[in-house]
Motif scaffolding. Structure first.
Motif, mmCIF file in Angstrom:
data_model
loop_
_atom_site.group_PDB
_atom_site.id
_atom_site.type_symbol
_atom_site.label_atom_id
_atom_site.label_comp_id
_atom_site.label_asym_id
_atom_site.label_seq_id
_atom_site.Cartn_x
_atom_site.Cartn_y
_atom_site.Cartn_z
ATOM 1 N N PHE A 147 1.102 -1.108 -0.122
ATOM 2 C CA PHE A 147 -0.587 0.191 -0.214
ATOM 3 C C PHE A 147 0.955 1.049 0.012
ATOM 4 N N GLY A 148 0.807 1.901 -1.219
ATOM 5 C CA GLY A 148 1.355 3.059 -1.173
ATOM 6 C C GLY A 148 0.763 4.514 -0.791
ATOM 7 N N THR A 149 1.044 4.418 0.946
ATOM 8 C CA THR A 149 -0.572 5.178 1.593
ATOM 9 C C THR A 149 0.147 6.795 0.998
ATOM 10 N N LEU A 150 1.376 7.428 0.961
ATOM 11 C CA LEU A 150 1.438 8.383 0.782
ATOM 12 C C LEU A 150 1.191 9.074 -0.540
ATOM 13 N N ASP A 151 1.468 7.975 -1.854
ATOM 14 C CA ASP A 151 0.619 8.688 -3.203
ATOM 15 C C ASP A 151 -0.676 8.636 -2.944
ATOM 16 N N PHE A 152 -1.182 7.174 -2.486
ATOM 17 C CA PHE A 152 -2.631 7.385 -2.618
ATOM 18 C C PHE A 152 -3.306 8.571 -1.779
ATOM 19 N N ALA A 153 -2.953 8.890 -0.551
ATOM 20 C CA ALA A 153 -3.717 10.034 -0.248
ATOM 21 C C ALA A 153 -3.389 11.197 -0.956
ATOM 22 N N LEU A 154 -2.150 11.212 -1.812
ATOM 23 C CA LEU A 154 -2.216 12.732 -3.200
ATOM 24 C C LEU A 154 -3.137 12.736 -3.975
ATOM 25 N N ASP A 155 -3.533 11.372 -4.241
ATOM 26 C CA ASP A 155 -4.039 11.017 -5.213
ATOM 27 C C ASP A 155 -5.740 11.362 -5.210
ATOM 28 N N LEU A 156 -5.945 10.545 -3.506
ATOM 29 C CA LEU A 156 -7.276 11.148 -3.542
ATOM 30 C C LEU A 156 -8.123 12.835 -2.948
ATOM 31 N N ASP A 157 -6.491 12.855 -2.406
ATOM 32 C CA ASP A 157 -6.929 14.664 -2.088
ATOM 33 C C ASP A 157 -6.769 14.401 -0.458
ATOM 34 N N LEU A 158 -6.735 13.782 -0.066
ATOM 35 C CA LEU A 158 -6.967 13.489 1.570
ATOM 36 C C LEU A 158 -6.598 14.234 2.669
ATOM 37 N N SER A 159 -7.075 14.509 3.776
ATOM 38 C CA SER A 159 -7.018 15.836 4.275
ATOM 39 C C SER A 159 -5.737 15.147 5.050
ATOM 40 N N GLY A 160 -5.234 14.095 5.120
ATOM 41 C CA GLY A 160 -4.480 13.426 6.336
ATOM 42 C C GLY A 160 -4.743 12.504 7.605
ATOM 43 N N ASP A 161 -5.878 12.328 8.276
ATOM 44 C CA ASP A 161 -6.738 11.965 9.402
ATOM 45 C C ASP A 161 -6.180 10.348 8.282
ATOM 46 N N PRO A 162 -5.849 9.309 8.991
ATOM 47 C CA PRO A 162 -5.419 8.134 8.844
ATOM 48 C C PRO A 162 -7.602 7.240 8.416
ATOM 49 N N VAL A 163 -8.055 7.987 9.154
ATOM 50 C CA VAL A 163 -9.009 7.256 8.656
ATOM 51 C C VAL A 163 -9.730 7.565 7.077
ATOM 52 N N GLY A 164 -8.649 8.437 6.537
ATOM 53 C CA GLY A 164 -9.630 8.129 4.410
ATOM 54 C C GLY A 164 -9.045 7.017 4.157
ATOM 55 N N LEU A 165 -7.205 6.279 4.657
ATOM 56 C CA LEU A 165 -6.819 5.145 4.631
ATOM 57 C C LEU A 165 -7.695 4.176 4.602
ATOM 58 N N ASP A 166 -8.615 4.076 5.726
ATOM 59 C CA ASP A 166 -9.459 2.991 6.097
ATOM 60 C C ASP A 166 -9.867 2.186 5.294
ATOM 61 N N HIS A 167 -10.346 2.554 4.348
ATOM 62 C CA HIS A 167 -11.685 1.518 3.157
ATOM 63 C C HIS A 167 -10.022 0.476 1.673
ATOM 64 N N ALA A 168 -9.555 1.694 1.710
ATOM 65 C CA ALA A 168 -8.242 0.982 0.440
ATOM 66 C C ALA A 168 -7.846 0.292 1.812
ATOM 67 N N ALA A 169 -7.363 0.106 2.733
ATOM 68 C CA ALA A 169 -6.917 -1.016 2.887
ATOM 69 C C ALA A 169 -7.360 -2.128 3.621
ATOM 70 N N SER A 170 -8.827 -2.402 3.846
ATOM 71 C CA SER A 170 -9.453 -3.325 3.936
ATOM 72 C C SER A 170 -9.995 -3.866 2.278
ATOM 73 N N VAL A 171 -9.839 -3.454 1.590
ATOM 74 C CA VAL A 171 -9.826 -3.955 0.588
ATOM 75 C C VAL A 171 -8.666 -5.064 0.092
ATOM 76 N N LEU A 172 -7.247 -4.095 0.286
ATOM 77 C CA LEU A 172 -6.977 -4.647 0.133
ATOM 78 C C LEU A 172 -6.048 -5.766 1.063
ATOM 79 N N SER A 173 -6.312 -5.980 2.123
ATOM 80 C CA SER A 173 -6.823 -7.178 2.559
ATOM 81 C C SER A 173 -7.406 -8.324 2.171
ATOM 82 N N LEU A 174 -8.208 -7.644 2.313
ATOM 83 C CA LEU A 174 -10.113 -8.457 1.794
ATOM 84 C C LEU A 174 -9.412 -9.319 0.840
ATOM 85 N N VAL A 175 -9.205 -8.776 -0.718
ATOM 86 C CA VAL A 175 -8.727 -9.196 -1.686
ATOM 87 C C VAL A 175 -7.094 -10.001 -1.940
ATOM 88 N N SER A 176 -6.546 -9.577 -0.767
ATOM 89 C CA SER A 176 -5.559 -10.453 -0.911
ATOM 90 C C SER A 176 -5.412 -11.904 0.056
#
Length: 277
Positions: A147-176
């Motif tokens: 999970f490339g979190t820094l570029d992902f946050a940039l791509d989605l213009d996330l606020s910096g709150d780690p909650v913004g990564l949660d959905h994507a993190a769950s997706v990566l874990s589930l598909v794995s």
């Protein structure tokens, strides 16, 4: 034979700039399970050729055991440097690569047509990469997702709150898990000296089922290893569960609580994790 875990079971992946060959040996001497020789973000455009040559020399000089620990992060397939990176890796017999900007399974297929049997760590760092994560996880040659979190946050213009990564993190874990590959690798913590932030990032990733983390400094490595080790209390509990259920048919009671199959499997998993660390 090295007792370091391979990429599929590694806990830490330590980045080192490709154009800093004096750091390559130091990284290999560190406690990191895997060392990532970086040709991408850590290298300025003017230094790309120099970095590629330095990585080629490191791969050429590496012992068999060291080669098992070396990962090369290529440049983005859309860049002008990708073809030369690929030619170098093919010539040097590279075994494992990290593929940045992974968004389509076709990228992985193209890579492996050039270097058959190559183990691939797709770096998912965009919305499209997360949307297509299932096909990436199921592609031939993929060991685990990163999970490339820094570029992902940039791509989605996330606020910096780690909650913004949660959905994507769950997706990566589930598909794995669905693809039956190893658990994903969590992104970097840029704050090198902020131990609290490092452990908080790791804890949040673990909550989603991640089993490893990218590191950017050797001091982060042992902290990650220590945090991933089962505690003495967890090990004592696991040993008691295994002992109490040995030979039993069906659920048993332990400390007034029902111990059934998922609990026993959790105990065995903890003991197995302790044996690896």
């Amino acid at each position: 034979m090295s007792d370091r875990p391979p990429a599929a079971t590694a806990r830490t992946f330590l980045f080192v700039p490709g154009n800093r060959p004096e750091r390559h040996a130091k990284a290999l001497d560190s406690a990191a399970d895997q060392v990532v020789l970086d040709l991408e973000d850590a290298v300025e455009p003017a230094d790309k050729a120099k970095a590629r040559d330095a990585v080629a020399e490191t791969l050429e000089a590496a012992s068999f055991d060291q080669r098992q620990r070396l990962v090369v992060r290529l440049n983005d397939p859309s860049t002008a440097w990708y073809a030369d990176d690929l030619a170098m890796l093919r010539a040097r017999g590279a075994r494992t690569v990290m593929l940045p900007k992974a968004e389509q399974a076709a990228q992985i297929a193209t890579l492996r047509r050039s270097i058959p049997q190559l183990a691939v760590l797709p770096l998912v760092e965009s919305a499209l990469g997360v949307v297509n994560a299932s096909q990436l996880a199921q592609a031939a040659g993929v060991v685990r997702l990163v999970f490339g979190t820094l570029d992902f946050a940039l791509d989605l213009d996330l606020s910096g709150d780690p909650v913004g990564l949660d959905h994507a993190a769950s997706v990566l874990s589930l598909v794995s898990r669905a693809a039956r590959i190893a658990s994903p690798v969590a992104g970097v913590t840029p704050e090198i000296t902020d131990d609290q932030r490092l452990l908080a990032d790791l804890a949040r990733a673990r909550a989603h089922g991640f089993g490893a983390k990218l590191c950017i400094h050797p001091r982060q490595v042992e902290q990650v290893h220590a945090a991933l080790r089962p505690t003495a209390e967890e090990l004592a509990w696991a040993q008691r569960v295994v002992k109490a259920t040995a030979g039993a048919e069906g659920a048993v009671q332990l400390d007034g609580r029902m111990v059934d199959r998922p609990v026993v499997q959790r105990a065995h998993a903890l003991l197995a994790r302790a044996a690896r660390t």
